[in-house]
Motif scaffolding. Structure first.
Motif, PDB file in Angstrom:
ATOM      1  N   PHE A   1       4.173  10.333  -7.312  1.00 18.24           N
ATOM      2  CA  PHE A   1       5.187  10.680  -8.081  1.00 18.24           C
ATOM      3  C   PHE A   1       5.180  10.260  -9.633  1.00 18.24           C
ATOM      4  O   PHE A   1       5.922  10.289 -10.235  1.00 18.24           O
ATOM      5  CB  PHE A   1       6.772  10.286  -7.500  1.00 18.24           C
ATOM      6  N   GLY A   2       4.157   9.917  -9.932  1.00 20.00           N
ATOM      7  CA  GLY A   2       3.567   9.879 -11.434  1.00 20.00           C
ATOM      8  C   GLY A   2       4.139   8.291 -11.908  1.00 20.00           C
ATOM      9  O   GLY A   2       4.230   8.271 -13.459  1.00 20.00           O
ATOM     10  N   VAL A   3       4.399   7.388 -11.131  1.00 21.74           N
ATOM     11  CA  VAL A   3       4.950   5.931 -11.727  1.00 21.74           C
ATOM     12  C   VAL A   3       3.563   5.572 -12.127  1.00 21.74           C
ATOM     13  O   VAL A   3       3.898   4.783 -13.296  1.00 21.74           O
ATOM     14  CB  VAL A   3       5.461   5.347 -10.716  1.00 21.74           C
ATOM     15  N   VAL A   4       2.724   5.799 -11.669  1.00 18.74           N
ATOM     16  CA  VAL A   4       1.294   5.010 -12.021  1.00 18.74           C
ATOM     17  C   VAL A   4       0.883   5.491 -13.503  1.00 18.74           C
ATOM     18  O   VAL A   4       0.561   4.931 -14.330  1.00 18.74           O
ATOM     19  CB  VAL A   4       0.053   5.352 -10.890  1.00 18.74           C
TER      20      VAL A   4
ATOM     21  N   LEU B   1      -4.381   0.148 -10.860  1.00 23.98           N
ATOM     22  CA  LEU B   1      -4.832   0.633  -9.548  1.00 23.98           C
ATOM     23  C   LEU B   1      -5.172  -0.788  -8.588  1.00 23.98           C
ATOM     24  O   LEU B   1      -4.955  -0.949  -7.447  1.00 23.98           O
ATOM     25  CB  LEU B   1      -5.857   1.687  -9.568  1.00 23.98           C
ATOM     26  N   THR B   2      -6.176  -1.596  -9.410  1.00 24.11           N
ATOM     27  CA  THR B   2      -6.595  -2.835  -8.830  1.00 24.11           C
ATOM     28  C   THR B   2      -5.488  -3.780  -8.500  1.00 24.11           C
ATOM     29  O   THR B   2      -5.498  -4.200  -7.423  1.00 24.11           O
ATOM     30  CB  THR B   2      -7.519  -3.424  -9.577  1.00 24.11           C
ATOM     31  N   PHE B   3      -4.579  -3.600  -9.375  1.00 24.86           N
ATOM     32  CA  PHE B   3      -3.412  -4.533  -9.152  1.00 24.86           C
ATOM     33  C   PHE B   3      -2.685  -4.085  -7.889  1.00 24.86           C
ATOM     34  O   PHE B   3      -1.986  -4.888  -7.211  1.00 24.86           O
ATOM     35  CB  PHE B   3      -2.333  -4.530 -10.243  1.00 24.86           C
ATOM     36  N   LEU B   4      -2.537  -2.730  -7.774  1.00 26.81           N
ATOM     37  CA  LEU B   4      -1.952  -2.314  -6.666  1.00 26.81           C
ATOM     38  C   LEU B   4      -2.700  -2.190  -5.348  1.00 26.81           C
ATOM     39  O   LEU B   4      -2.349  -2.141  -3.934  1.00 26.81           O
ATOM     40  CB  LEU B   4      -1.488  -0.875  -6.552  1.00 26.81           C
ATOM     41  N   SER B   5      -4.181  -2.493  -5.380  1.00 27.17           N
ATOM     42  CA  SER B   5      -4.792  -2.386  -4.223  1.00 27.17           C
ATOM     43  C   SER B   5      -5.757  -3.778  -4.363  1.00 27.17           C
ATOM     44  O   SER B   5      -5.377  -4.725  -3.968  1.00 27.17           O
ATOM     45  CB  SER B   5      -5.711  -1.098  -4.076  1.00 27.17           C
TER      46      SER B   5
ATOM     47  N   GLY C   1      -0.324   5.348   2.505  1.00 25.30           N
ATOM     48  CA  GLY C   1      -0.738   4.293   1.832  1.00 25.30           C
ATOM     49  C   GLY C   1      -0.333   2.986   2.811  1.00 25.30           C
ATOM     50  O   GLY C   1      -0.967   1.983   2.576  1.00 25.30           O
ATOM     51  N   GLY C   2       0.443   3.212   3.838  1.00 17.93           N
ATOM     52  CA  GLY C   2       0.537   2.081   4.882  1.00 17.93           C
ATOM     53  C   GLY C   2      -0.857   2.083   5.444  1.00 17.93           C
ATOM     54  O   GLY C   2      -1.353   0.920   5.802  1.00 17.93           O
ATOM     55  N   LYS C   3      -1.605   3.130   5.718  1.00 19.20           N
ATOM     56  CA  LYS C   3      -2.590   3.245   6.699  1.00 19.20           C
ATOM     57  C   LYS C   3      -3.804   2.544   5.574  1.00 19.20           C
ATOM     58  O   LYS C   3      -4.645   1.786   6.343  1.00 19.20           O
ATOM     59  CB  LYS C   3      -3.130   4.745   6.922  1.00 19.20           C
ATOM     60  N   SER C   4      -3.821   2.721   4.614  1.00 21.90           N
ATOM     61  CA  SER C   4      -4.768   2.085   3.768  1.00 21.90           C
ATOM     62  C   SER C   4      -4.276   0.495   3.642  1.00 21.90           C
ATOM     63  O   SER C   4      -5.338  -0.449   3.402  1.00 21.90           O
ATOM     64  CB  SER C   4      -4.637   2.529   2.239  1.00 21.90           C
ATOM     65  N   GLY C   5      -3.152   0.100   3.802  1.00 24.10           N
ATOM     66  CA  GLY C   5      -2.722  -1.226   3.700  1.00 24.10           C
ATOM     67  C   GLY C   5      -3.442  -1.922   4.886  1.00 24.10           C
ATOM     68  O   GLY C   5      -3.677  -3.093   4.915  1.00 24.10           O
ATOM     69  N   VAL C   6      -3.408  -1.308   6.110  1.00 23.80           N
ATOM     70  CA  VAL C   6      -3.832  -1.702   7.175  1.00 23.80           C
ATOM     71  C   VAL C   6      -5.352  -1.919   7.202  1.00 23.80           C
ATOM     72  O   VAL C   6      -6.005  -3.098   7.508  1.00 23.80           O
ATOM     73  CB  VAL C   6      -3.831  -0.853   8.482  1.00 23.80           C
TER      74      VAL C   6
ATOM     75  N   GLY D   1       0.758  -1.248   0.011  1.00 24.39           N
ATOM     76  CA  GLY D   1      -0.065  -0.014  -0.123  1.00 24.39           C
ATOM     77  C   GLY D   1       0.808   1.325  -0.099  1.00 24.39           C
ATOM     78  O   GLY D   1       0.463   2.387  -0.674  1.00 24.39           O
ATOM     79  N   ALA D   2       1.822   1.287   0.893  1.00 30.64           N
ATOM     80  CA  ALA D   2       3.010   2.372   0.889  1.00 30.64           C
ATOM     81  C   ALA D   2       3.406   2.490  -0.575  1.00 30.64           C
ATOM     82  O   ALA D   2       3.723   3.613  -0.854  1.00 30.64           O
ATOM     83  CB  ALA D   2       3.713   2.152   1.813  1.00 30.64           C
ATOM     84  N   LEU D   3       3.945   1.346  -1.191  1.00 32.45           N
ATOM     85  CA  LEU D   3       4.802   1.507  -2.419  1.00 32.45           C
ATOM     86  C   LEU D   3       3.410   2.071  -3.581  1.00 32.45           C
ATOM     87  O   LEU D   3       3.930   2.759  -4.446  1.00 32.45           O
ATOM     88  CB  LEU D   3       5.046   0.026  -2.994  1.00 32.45           C
ATOM     89  N   GLY D   4       2.655   1.490  -3.284  1.00 36.00           N
ATOM     90  CA  GLY D   4       1.514   2.057  -4.428  1.00 36.00           C
ATOM     91  C   GLY D   4       1.096   3.321  -4.195  1.00 36.00           C
ATOM     92  O   GLY D   4       1.005   4.174  -5.262  1.00 36.00           O
ATOM     93  N   LYS D   5       0.961   4.001  -3.001  1.00 35.59           N
ATOM     94  CA  LYS D   5       0.709   5.215  -3.067  1.00 35.59           C
ATOM     95  C   LYS D   5       2.014   6.373  -3.369  1.00 35.59           C
ATOM     96  O   LYS D   5       1.643   7.388  -3.828  1.00 35.59           O
ATOM     97  CB  LYS D   5       0.363   5.692  -1.270  1.00 35.59           C
ATOM     98  N   LEU D   6       3.131   5.874  -3.071  1.00 32.38           N
ATOM     99  CA  LEU D   6       4.333   6.428  -3.765  1.00 32.38           C
ATOM    100  C   LEU D   6       4.349   6.556  -5.004  1.00 32.38           C
ATOM    101  O   LEU D   6       4.718   7.596  -5.615  1.00 32.38           O
ATOM    102  CB  LEU D   6       5.615   5.748  -3.024  1.00 32.38           C
ATOM    103  N   PHE D   7       3.913   5.483  -5.671  1.00 35.20           N
ATOM    104  CA  PHE D   7       3.780   5.377  -7.143  1.00 35.20           C
ATOM    105  C   PHE D   7       3.031   6.393  -7.497  1.00 35.20           C
ATOM    106  O   PHE D   7       3.198   7.068  -8.585  1.00 35.20           O
ATOM    107  CB  PHE D   7       3.777   3.867  -7.580  1.00 35.20           C
TER     108      PHE D   7
END
Length: 385
Positions: free
Chosen positions: A77-80, A107-111, A229-234, A68-74
């Motif tokens: 900073f425009g990686v997505v 987005l579904t792949f990351l979440s 992102g970590g919070k959403s992962g929780v 979740g943290a990695l996905g939010k970071l992506f």
């Protein structure tokens, strides 16, 4: 008086359903208790659920937090956006969808599955779609739900090539599922071919950050992205706990057998081994299609129908027992990603976008897509491994 009659009629209608529910519960747990013993059955249920909570759910939650943290970071900073632009040219020729649909896959792949519905509610995004394409987004997005979590979990268990083969299988399954759903929708509603999903403005990428966001330093943006992102992962990790504890506990009781001496002691992961016996009866089909070498492996796809997080919880125990191999991991990854608990989400997802009547068609399409994902993963494993 009319209200009393309506209440009485409702009670009469509910009674048969209640009786059926009670009968199923008594038949299921009565049969298990008759074979294991009531005390041993209850102890096994509680010990299995407790072990799954400590050793599987929290492990999955840790993965969810990190991904979740990695996905939010992506996203921050425009990686997505970069990934979406790379996959956009493939959308129309392969999936018969507008290029922006690739953003839903990312987005579904990351979440998880519901991310596609959140995106579909964006009027700018939906303006690109015809109705038949818009409806098929449910099947398209579901095939990639929790994909990163599934792959990272398999990598964490020491498998590297097999999850990638499974990912390719999931893509093929997604292609089959999405195309089938579009065929079913157009057959039932031919006018959906030309009707727009929503009369709205065209979807535009929000490339520019707000002034307030621009004022933040890279460090703060990174820190906020990781924490949010970590919070959403929780939250995702918490949401999969009921599925793991309820579905996996039941599946494991139906999958595993008694202790080594043939007795039931009430310890975790004991059971009556019904699913392997049933799988043995169709081994002539499972082995050539999916390469399953052990009848216990059938438990994974059955569990993945309801919750892929619960299905993942089976893998460590299967590995301990020596019931899985590289082919099984590839097949599990493909069918787990493609199905990703679609039976528990498809109805709600289609109801949310206003096409509940098409739920049965979506379920049939996605069932076939998942089987194609498993079949593809199996044959890719045979070819490359």
């Amino acid at each position: 008086m009319n209200e009393q009659n309506e209440t009485a009629n409702k009670k009469k209608q509910l009674m048969p359903k209640g009786c059926v529910c009670i009968f199923i519960i008594i038949a299921l747990f009565g049969g298990i208790g008759w074979k294991m013993g009531v005390a041993q059955m209850l102890n096994t249920i509680m010990h299995t659920a407790h072990d799954l909570l400590l050793n599987t759910c929290f492990y999955l939650m840790a993965i969810c937090v990190l991904t979740g943290a990695l996905g939010k970071l992506f996203v921050e900073f425009g990686v997505v956006d970069l990934i979406e632009k790379f996959f956009r040219p493939m959308m129309r020729p392969l999936f018969r969808l507008p290029g922006v649909a690739s953003l839903g896959a990312v987005l579904t792949f990351l979440s998880d599955n519901p991310a596609i519905i959140t995106l579909a509610h964006d009027k700018h995004f939906s303006g690109y779609f015809k109705k038949f394409q818009y409806i098929s987004l449910t099947n398209f997005g579901t095939a990639f739900g929790m994909g990163l979590i599934v792959i990272v979990f398999m990598l964490g268990n020491g498998y590297f090539v097999e999850p990638l083969l499974g990912f390719i299988g999931a893509c093929i399954g997604c292609l089959v599922s999405t195309r089938l759903m579009q065929i079913f929708v157009l057959k039932a509603y031919p006018n959906y071919r030309e009707e727009n999903a929503l009369e709205s403005q065209q979807f535009e990428q929000q490339a520019e950050q707000s002034v307030r966001q621009e004022e933040k330093s890279v460090f703060l943006r990174t820190l906020n992205s990781l924490l949010d992102g970590g919070k959403s992962g929780v939250e995702v990790g918490m949401s999969i706990i009921p599925g793991v504890l309820i579905i996996s506990t039941l599946v494991m009781i139906l999958t595993f057998g008694p202790a080594a001496d043939g007795s039931f002691t009430g310890k975790a992961y004991e059971g009556i081994a019904v699913l392997p016996e049933l799988a043995n009866k169709i081994d002539w089909l499972l082995q050539p299609l999916f390469g399953f070498t052990d009848p216990h492996q059938i438990a994974f796809p059955i569990t993945a129908l309801g919750a892929v997080g619960a299905a993942l919880s089976l893998v460590p125990n299967f590995a301990t027992q020596g019931w899985i191999d590289g082919n099984a991991i590839a097949v599990f990854t493909g069918i787990g990603m493609c199905w990703s608990g679609f039976l528990s989400t498809h109805t709600a997802m289609l109801d949310t976008i206003g096409y509940r009547e098409l739920t049965s068609k979506a379920i049939i399409s996605h069932t076939i897509g998942g089987l194609c994902a498993a079949l593809t993963a199996h044959w890719l494993y045979l070819i490359f491994c």
